[in-house]
Design a protein around this motif. Structure first.
Motif, PDB file in Angstrom:
ATOM      1  N   GLU A  31       0.810  -1.215   0.000  1.00  0.00           N
ATOM      2  CA  GLU A  31       0.000   0.000   0.000  1.00  0.00           C
ATOM      3  C   GLU A  31       0.848   1.273   0.000  1.00  0.00           C
ATOM      4  OE1 GLU A  31      -3.942  -0.525   2.383  1.00  0.00           O
ATOM      5  OE2 GLU A  31      -2.356  -1.589   3.466  1.00  0.00           O
ATOM      6  N   ARG A  34       1.255   4.448  -3.003  1.00  0.00           N
ATOM      7  CA  ARG A  34       0.157   4.274  -3.958  1.00  0.00           C
ATOM      8  C   ARG A  34      -0.890   5.346  -3.684  1.00  0.00           C
ATOM      9  NH1 ARG A  34      -0.381  -0.839  -6.741  1.00  0.00           N
ATOM     10  NH2 ARG A  34       1.349  -2.145  -6.118  1.00  0.00           N
ATOM     11  N   SER A  36      -4.464   6.695  -3.125  1.00  0.00           N
ATOM     12  CA  SER A  36      -5.682   6.125  -2.562  1.00  0.00           C
ATOM     13  C   SER A  36      -6.856   7.047  -2.830  1.00  0.00           C
ATOM     14  CB  SER A  36      -5.528   5.960  -1.043  1.00  0.00           C
ATOM     15  OG  SER A  36      -4.468   5.096  -0.741  1.00  0.00           O
ATOM     16  N   THR A 142      -7.498   1.715  -0.835  1.00  0.00           N
ATOM     17  CA  THR A 142      -6.285   1.397  -1.591  1.00  0.00           C
ATOM     18  C   THR A 142      -6.344  -0.073  -1.966  1.00  0.00           C
ATOM     19  OG1 THR A 142      -5.042   2.966  -0.231  1.00  0.00           O
ATOM     20  CG2 THR A 142      -3.757   1.449  -1.572  1.00  0.00           C
TER      21      THR A 142
END
Length: 165
Positions: A31, A34, A36, A142
């Motif tokens: 995660e 990244r 979201s 996410t």
């Protein structure tokens, strides 16, 4: 050997089961870095729930191996074979139960209303935040997983740069 195998296999099963969590305060490596999606929402209610433990088979296999080794060392050759099979079955059942109980989590189900009027429900492990009805929160999604967090204070947008001619 069987005296050393039991603690080793149990430690391995516990270590593997500890890797899986739905705690909103723990972010997975996949995660990181990244983008979201973030949605504003209001808490309608929250209630404690329990997330059932995993049955991946790791506990059953580990318990079966330990049971077979332990049972196989009983008596003579024939008795050892029978005891090994019985030990493997009993160990698998016990290992599966240990895996389920060690991966079980206390959680909270949060009923939310989005700004557009839609209602959603999110279940997540009990983290450091408690949610009260009427409280402003954000939903952070996410990779298909959503967590609920207390909404940060809203700040005014910076003024637009003056247009130059």
């Amino acid at each position: 050997m069987s005296r050393l195998a039991l603690p080793t296999v149990i430690a391995l099963a516990l270590a593997l089961s500890a890797c899986a969590t739905s705690n909103p305060d723990v972010i997975g490596r996949h995660e990181a870095q990244r983008m979201s999606q973030v949605l504003d929402a209001t808490v309608l209610s929250s209630r404690p729930v329990v997330v059932e433990g995993n049955q991946s088979g790791v506990g059953a296999v580990a318990g079966g191996v330990v049971g077979a080794i332990s049972g196989g060392s009983v008596g003579g050759r024939r008795e050892g074979q029978v005891a090994g099979v019985l030990g493997a079955v009993a160990g698998a059942v016990i290992g599966n139960a240990i895996e389920r109980s060690t991966t079980r989590e206390s959680a909270v189900e949060i009923l939310l209303q989005l700004r557009n009027g839609e209602r959603r429900s999110v279940v997540q492990a009990q983290g450091s935040e408690q949610f009260a009805p009427g409280e402003a929160v954000i939903l952070v999604t996410t990779g298909g997983k959503t967590r609920v967090m207390r909404a940060p204070p809203v700040t005014a947008a910076p003024p637009a740069p003056a247009a130059s001619h």
